[in-house]
Design a protein around this motif. Structure first.
Motif, PDB file in Angstrom:
ATOM      1  N   ALA A  77       0.812  -1.221   0.000  1.00 35.08           N
ATOM      2  CA  ALA A  77       0.000   0.000   0.000  1.00 35.08           C
ATOM      3  C   ALA A  77       0.847   1.273   0.000  1.00 35.08           C
ATOM      4  N   GLY A  78       2.174   1.120   0.050  1.00 42.62           N
ATOM      5  CA  GLY A  78       3.050   2.284  -0.009  1.00 42.62           C
ATOM      6  C   GLY A  78       3.655   2.676   1.329  1.00 42.62           C
ATOM      7  N   GLY A  79       3.193   2.076   2.406  1.00 39.66           N
ATOM      8  CA  GLY A  79       3.754   2.371   3.713  1.00 39.66           C
ATOM      9  C   GLY A  79       5.049   1.615   3.943  1.00 39.66           C
ATOM     10  N   GLN A  80       5.684   1.916   5.063  1.00 42.40           N
ATOM     11  CA  GLN A  80       6.926   1.217   5.389  1.00 42.40           C
ATOM     12  C   GLN A  80       7.102   1.153   6.895  1.00 42.40           C
ATOM     13  N   VAL A  81       7.888   0.176   7.316  1.00 39.99           N
ATOM     14  CA  VAL A  81       8.246   0.007   8.718  1.00 39.99           C
ATOM     15  C   VAL A  81       9.760  -0.027   8.787  1.00 39.99           C
ATOM     16  N   SER A  82      10.333   0.776   9.684  1.00 37.13           N
ATOM     17  CA  SER A  82      11.778   0.801   9.875  1.00 37.13           C
ATOM     18  C   SER A  82      12.117   0.135  11.197  1.00 37.13           C
ATOM     19  N   ALA A  83      13.109  -0.735  11.175  1.00 36.68           N
ATOM     20  CA  ALA A  83      13.580  -1.404  12.385  1.00 36.68           C
ATOM     21  C   ALA A  83      15.069  -1.140  12.542  1.00 36.68           C
ATOM     22  N   ARG A  84      15.477  -0.682  13.724  1.00 31.96           N
ATOM     23  CA  ARG A  84      16.903  -0.451  13.951  1.00 31.96           C
ATOM     24  C   ARG A  84      17.615  -1.795  14.026  1.00 31.96           C
ATOM     25  N   VAL A  85      18.674  -1.940  13.232  1.00 27.05           N
ATOM     26  CA  VAL A  85      19.427  -3.197  13.194  1.00 27.05           C
ATOM     27  C   VAL A  85      20.855  -3.038  13.710  1.00 27.05           C
ATOM     28  N   ALA A  86      21.321  -1.805  13.852  1.00 32.98           N
ATOM     29  CA  ALA A  86      22.687  -1.593  14.329  1.00 32.98           C
ATOM     30  C   ALA A  86      22.851  -0.166  14.831  1.00 32.98           C
ATOM     31  N   ARG A  87      23.850   0.020  15.688  1.00 39.60           N
ATOM     32  CA  ARG A  87      24.292   1.338  16.140  1.00 39.60           C
ATOM     33  C   ARG A  87      25.781   1.419  15.869  1.00 39.60           C
ATOM     34  N   PHE A  88      26.277   2.638  15.675  1.00 39.31           N
ATOM     35  CA  PHE A  88      27.704   2.792  15.430  1.00 39.31           C
ATOM     36  C   PHE A  88      28.229   4.064  16.068  1.00 39.31           C
ATOM     37  N   PHE A  89      29.551   4.068  16.296  1.00 38.13           N
ATOM     38  CA  PHE A  89      30.227   5.193  16.920  1.00 38.13           C
ATOM     39  C   PHE A  89      31.559   5.417  16.212  1.00 38.13           C
ATOM     40  N   ILE A  90      31.857   6.676  15.915  1.00 42.72           N
ATOM     41  CA  ILE A  90      33.143   7.060  15.328  1.00 42.72           C
ATOM     42  C   ILE A  90      33.862   7.882  16.381  1.00 42.72           C
ATOM     43  N   THR A  91      35.055   7.433  16.751  1.00 43.87           N
ATOM     44  CA  THR A  91      35.817   8.140  17.771  1.00 43.87           C
ATOM     45  C   THR A  91      37.286   8.221  17.367  1.00 43.87           C
ATOM     46  N   ASP A  92      38.014   9.110  18.038  1.00 39.70           N
ATOM     47  CA  ASP A  92      39.463   9.132  17.910  1.00 39.70           C
ATOM     48  C   ASP A  92      40.000   7.993  18.762  1.00 39.70           C
ATOM     49  N   ALA A  93      40.966   7.284  18.242  1.00 40.30           N
ATOM     50  CA  ALA A  93      41.580   6.204  19.018  1.00 40.30           C
ATOM     51  C   ALA A  93      42.346   6.829  20.176  1.00 40.30           C
ATOM     52  N   ARG A  94      42.032   6.433  21.389  1.00 38.01           N
ATOM     53  CA  ARG A  94      42.687   6.985  22.580  1.00 38.01           C
ATOM     54  C   ARG A  94      43.659   5.952  23.137  1.00 38.01           C
ATOM     55  N   ILE A  95      44.791   5.894  22.466  1.00 35.07           N
ATOM     56  CA  ILE A  95      45.828   4.930  22.856  1.00 35.07           C
ATOM     57  C   ILE A  95      47.161   5.650  22.861  1.00 35.07           C
ATOM     58  N   PRO A  96      48.144   5.132  23.572  1.00 36.27           N
ATOM     59  CA  PRO A  96      49.463   5.766  23.523  1.00 36.27           C
ATOM     60  C   PRO A  96      49.990   5.824  22.089  1.00 36.27           C
ATOM     61  N   ALA A  97      50.665   6.895  21.778  1.00 35.46           N
ATOM     62  CA  ALA A  97      51.123   7.113  20.393  1.00 35.46           C
ATOM     63  C   ALA A  97      52.184   6.127  19.947  1.00 35.46           C
ATOM     64  N   GLU A  98      52.951   5.552  20.862  1.00 34.19           N
ATOM     65  CA  GLU A  98      54.044   4.670  20.475  1.00 34.19           C
ATOM     66  C   GLU A  98      53.519   3.402  19.804  1.00 34.19           C
ATOM     67  N   GLY A  99      53.946   3.169  18.598  1.00 37.62           N
ATOM     68  CA  GLY A  99      53.547   1.971  17.866  1.00 37.62           C
ATOM     69  C   GLY A  99      52.258   2.109  17.088  1.00 37.62           C
ATOM     70  N   PHE A 100      51.607   3.253  17.159  1.00 38.55           N
ATOM     71  CA  PHE A 100      50.351   3.456  16.446  1.00 38.55           C
ATOM     72  C   PHE A 100      50.380   4.799  15.733  1.00 38.55           C
ATOM     73  N   PHE A 101      49.765   4.850  14.584  1.00 38.96           N
ATOM     74  CA  PHE A 101      49.571   6.123  13.908  1.00 38.96           C
ATOM     75  C   PHE A 101      48.244   6.710  14.386  1.00 38.96           C
ATOM     76  N   PRO A 102      48.130   8.021  14.421  1.00 37.90           N
ATOM     77  CA  PRO A 102      46.824   8.606  14.762  1.00 37.90           C
ATOM     78  C   PRO A 102      45.768   8.097  13.780  1.00 37.90           C
ATOM     79  N   HIS A 103      44.615   7.719  14.301  1.00 42.75           N
ATOM     80  CA  HIS A 103      43.562   7.197  13.437  1.00 42.75           C
ATOM     81  C   HIS A 103      42.214   7.314  14.123  1.00 42.75           C
TER      82      HIS A 103
END
Length: 118
Positions: A33-59
């Motif tokens: 009939a043209g209607g729709q139902v939305s269901a949440r299937v996932a959540r996500f988060f984008i953050t700065d990596a909070r780790i010591p800099a030694e051995g890792f590049f900023p990402h």
């Protein structure tokens, strides 16, 4: 708030700002009939990596939590599609760490006035 279509059945709703971006992924079921139902299937988060800099590049890191394995049988595939879509829209870039999870809500309750059924 920004919306991004991942496919005809999936779309992203996300918010940006304050050093961490987050959002939800919804699965859409359309009716004849043209209607729709939305269901949440996932959540996500984008953050700065909070780790010591030694051995890792900023990402950045993108953590994707699938909450409906029935509609998302391959969480790693959804996470990859999400990363590419967010990258295309300038929300994340390389280098980045992408991680996916399967999560299950165990319950919840309101504190204060949360729901309004009037």
């Amino acid at each position: 708030m920004n919306d991004i279509d991942l496919s005809p059945e999936l779309y992203v709703e996300f918010s940006r700002g304050g050093g961490s971006d987050s959002g939800s992924i919804y699965h859409v079921t359309r009716h004849k009939a043209g209607g729709q139902v939305s269901a949440r299937v996932a959540r996500f988060f984008i953050t700065d990596a909070r780790i010591p800099a030694e051995g890792f590049f900023p990402h950045k890191r993108l953590d994707c939590f699938v909450v409906d394995k029935r509609l998302v049988p391959k969480p790693e595939r959804l996470a990859g599609i999400l990363f590419e879509a967010l990258k295309k829209h300038g929300a994340i870039d390389e280098p980045a760490w992408l991680e996916w999870y399967v999560a299950k809500g165990l319950g919840g309750k309101p504190y204060g006035e949360v729901l309004d059924f009037d």
